[in-house]
Enzyme design. Structure first.
Site, PDB file in Angstrom:
ATOM      1  CG  HIS A 133      -4.021   7.395   0.339  1.00 33.40           C
ATOM      2  ND1 HIS A 133      -4.897   6.710   0.350  1.00 33.40           N
ATOM      3  CD2 HIS A 133      -3.061   7.215   0.964  1.00 33.40           C
ATOM      4  CE1 HIS A 133      -4.448   5.946   1.287  1.00 33.40           C
ATOM      5  NE2 HIS A 133      -3.715   6.262   1.827  1.00 33.40           N
ATOM      6  CE  LYS A 171      -5.502  -1.593   5.505  1.00 37.71           C
ATOM      7  NZ  LYS A 171      -5.576  -1.053   4.588  1.00 37.71           N
ATOM      8  CD  GLU A 196      -2.751   0.971   2.107  1.00 37.83           C
ATOM      9  OE1 GLU A 196      -3.391  -0.181   2.794  1.00 37.83           O
ATOM     10  OE2 GLU A 196      -2.988   2.095   2.760  1.00 37.83           O
ATOM     11  CG  ASP A 241       1.593 -16.695  12.322  1.00 38.87           C
ATOM     12  OD1 ASP A 241       0.260 -16.094  11.346  1.00 38.87           O
ATOM     13  OD2 ASP A 241       0.777 -17.700  12.749  1.00 38.87           O
TER      14      ASP A 241
HETATM   15  C1  MEV Z   1      -5.891   3.491   5.325  1.00 36.95           C
HETATM   16  O1  MEV Z   1      -5.249   1.897   4.490  1.00 36.95           O
HETATM   17  C2  MEV Z   1      -6.266   3.140   6.361  1.00 36.95           C
HETATM   18  C3  MEV Z   1      -7.148   3.908   7.562  1.00 36.95           C
HETATM   19  O2  MEV Z   1      -8.046   4.350   6.587  1.00 36.95           O
HETATM   20  C4  MEV Z   1      -6.966   3.904   8.994  1.00 36.95           C
HETATM   21  C5  MEV Z   1      -7.933   5.186   9.439  1.00 36.95           C
HETATM   22  O3  MEV Z   1      -9.064   5.057   8.619  1.00 36.95           O
HETATM   23  O4  MEV Z   1      -7.376   5.357  10.369  1.00 36.95           O
HETATM   24  C6  MEV Z   1      -6.597   5.419   6.874  1.00 36.95           C
END
Ligand code: MEV
Length: 431
Positions: free
Chosen positions: A384, A270, A86, A286
């Site tokens: 991004h 995430k 990513e 792992d």
């Molecule tokens: C994207 O890979 C991760 C985000 O969605 C984390 C977040 O929203 O805090 C940008």
């Protein structure tokens, strides 16, 4: 050069060609010239080694390996290797590590590397009596478990405790669960713990009069925690049209959302795992185990919530904290077999699993900050887009110098799409 003399700030690294990046790493003592072929895909994991690792092997699978710079963890400068597909992850971590430097970087701790092995005991007639019988024999059971792995014993690891849980209700009725707490030192620990559980099972059956069904470690490694904290000076937070106070309060408000709402918490966590998994993967660990532990820990109080916390201190600085299970090892498994994982550990100058866990948790906190700072200010897409545009350019067929040029044009046009990228390439080719 000793680990403590190394500086994780390499100015202009982003703009250097690959060979010069390698030269910088060698000159600063992070790697040796022999290590670079491994990173470039020659001399890395061989197809032969891969065939010993899993079944039905037909090839190898590659990912980009980037370096997050600027990190200071517990007073030591460290460069963090990240294997991730990513865009923005490596840049985000490096940028936030730089902000954190002014406040002393990241402070991280770990609990002892204790894993939990579970034995599920079925068909027990008297659950309370069976529980008592096991607890009465705890010392003997632990002494027996201590002999199972002589190498671990020599290194100071081994069984630490035994607990018995009574599950009153389940779809198959009541049963007992025995937890074996096992210090696995520098290993991830699954093999050691599973072996110990399998070996103790017959005694547990004799003591309980029941039948030991499952014997397996728990990925909710809540006795093997890593915790990182950082302070971002208020003065570091202002940028563009955003005041430092607005950025700080915006980050705290973003965290508050994740603290109370599972829909947001999943995405927030995430973002943390973007940083954590990339290092876990780079070091041959792992990552499914780490993911499982993270999310189970995030729901430990019955409601899924944020793994991190953000607030401010008396001076108005932004303070962040992240805590989660971190079952990573530096011996055994892919960590030992995969030459790329060995190089990753070398770059970081790692000497123990706990030290690796402290660096990973710091990367997770930095990544969380990168996401919240962007979300709370200009939005995630702006940062991004430039990086995403490069991937779109490559997907459209751009090569070498065309890639950056095309990406720039896509961003300027605010149309980062493959069809548009292909059309621009065609226009260029017609000229
Ligand atoms: C994207 O890979 C991760 C985000 O969605 C984390 C977040 O929203 O805090 C940008």
């Amino acid at each position: 050069m000793t680990n403590s003399d190394k500086n994780s700030r390499i100015s202009g690294f982003y703009d250097l060609p690959l060979e010069q990046r390698h030269a910088e790493l060698a000159q600063r003592g992070f790697l040796d010239p022999d290590d670079f072929p491994v990173l470039e895909g020659q001399g890395g994991l061989t197809i032969k080694q891969a065939q010993h690792m899993i079944e039905n092997v037909v090839g190898l699978y590659s990912l980009p390996l980037g370096l997050a710079l600027n990190f200071t963890v517990n007073g030591r400068d460290v460069i963090i290797p990240m294997a991730v597909e990513e865009p923005s992850v490596v840049a985000g971590a490096s940028f936030m590590a730089n902000l954190a430097r002014a406040g002393g970087g990241f402070t991280a701790q770990t609990t002892p590397p204790e894993m939990i092995g579970q034995m599920q005991v079925l068909d027990v007639h008297d659950l309370n009596q069976a529980r008592q019988n096991v607890l009465d024999q705890k010392a003997d059971l632990l002494a027996e478990a201590a002999e199972i792995d002589p190498i671990l014993k020599k290194l100071g690891g081994g069984p630490r405790d035994l607990e018995v849980r009574l599950i009153e209700e389940s779809p198959i009725g009541a049963f007992l669960v025995v937890h074996l707490i096992y210090d696995v030192r520098d290993a991830m620990g699954a093999n050691a713990v599973n072996t110990a559980c399998e070996r103790l099972a017959p005694q547990i059956e004799t003591l309980t009069g029941g039948r030991v069904h499952l014997r397996i470690l728990s990925n909710l490694a809540d006795r093997r925690l890593a915790k990182a904290s950082c302070t971002i000076s208020l003065s570091e937070l202002a940028f563009g049209d955003f005041s430092a106070e607005d950025v700080r309060d915006g980050i705290i408000a973003a965290w508050a959302f994740a603290a109370v709402d599972p829909y947001r918490a999943a995405t927030h966590n995430k973002g943390i795992m973007n940083g954590v998994d990339a290092v876990v993967l780079a070091t041959g660990n792992d990552w499914r185990a780490i993911e499982a532990g993270a999310h189970a820990y995030a729901a430990r109080n019955g409601r899924y919530t944020s793994l991190s916390k953000w607030g401010s201190d008396a001076e108005g600085n932004l303070v962040g904290e992240l805590e989660m299970p971190m079952a990573v090892g530096i011996v055994g498994g892919a960590t030992k077999v995969h030459p790329g994982a060995q190089v990753a550990l070398k770059i970081m100058g790692i000497s123990s699993a706990n030290e690796l866990a402290e660096i990973i948790i710091s990367a997770g906190l930095a990544q969380n900050l990168a996401a919240l700072r962007a979300l709370a200010t200009e939005g995630i897409q702006r940062g991004h887009m430039g990086l995403h545009a490069r991937q779109v350019a490559i997907a459209a067929g751009a090569r070498d110098d065309e890639i950056n040029r095309l990406a720039q044009q896509l961003v300027t046009e605010k149309t980062v799409r493959v069809d548009r990228a292909k059309a621009i390439l065609e226009e260029w080719n017609e000229k």
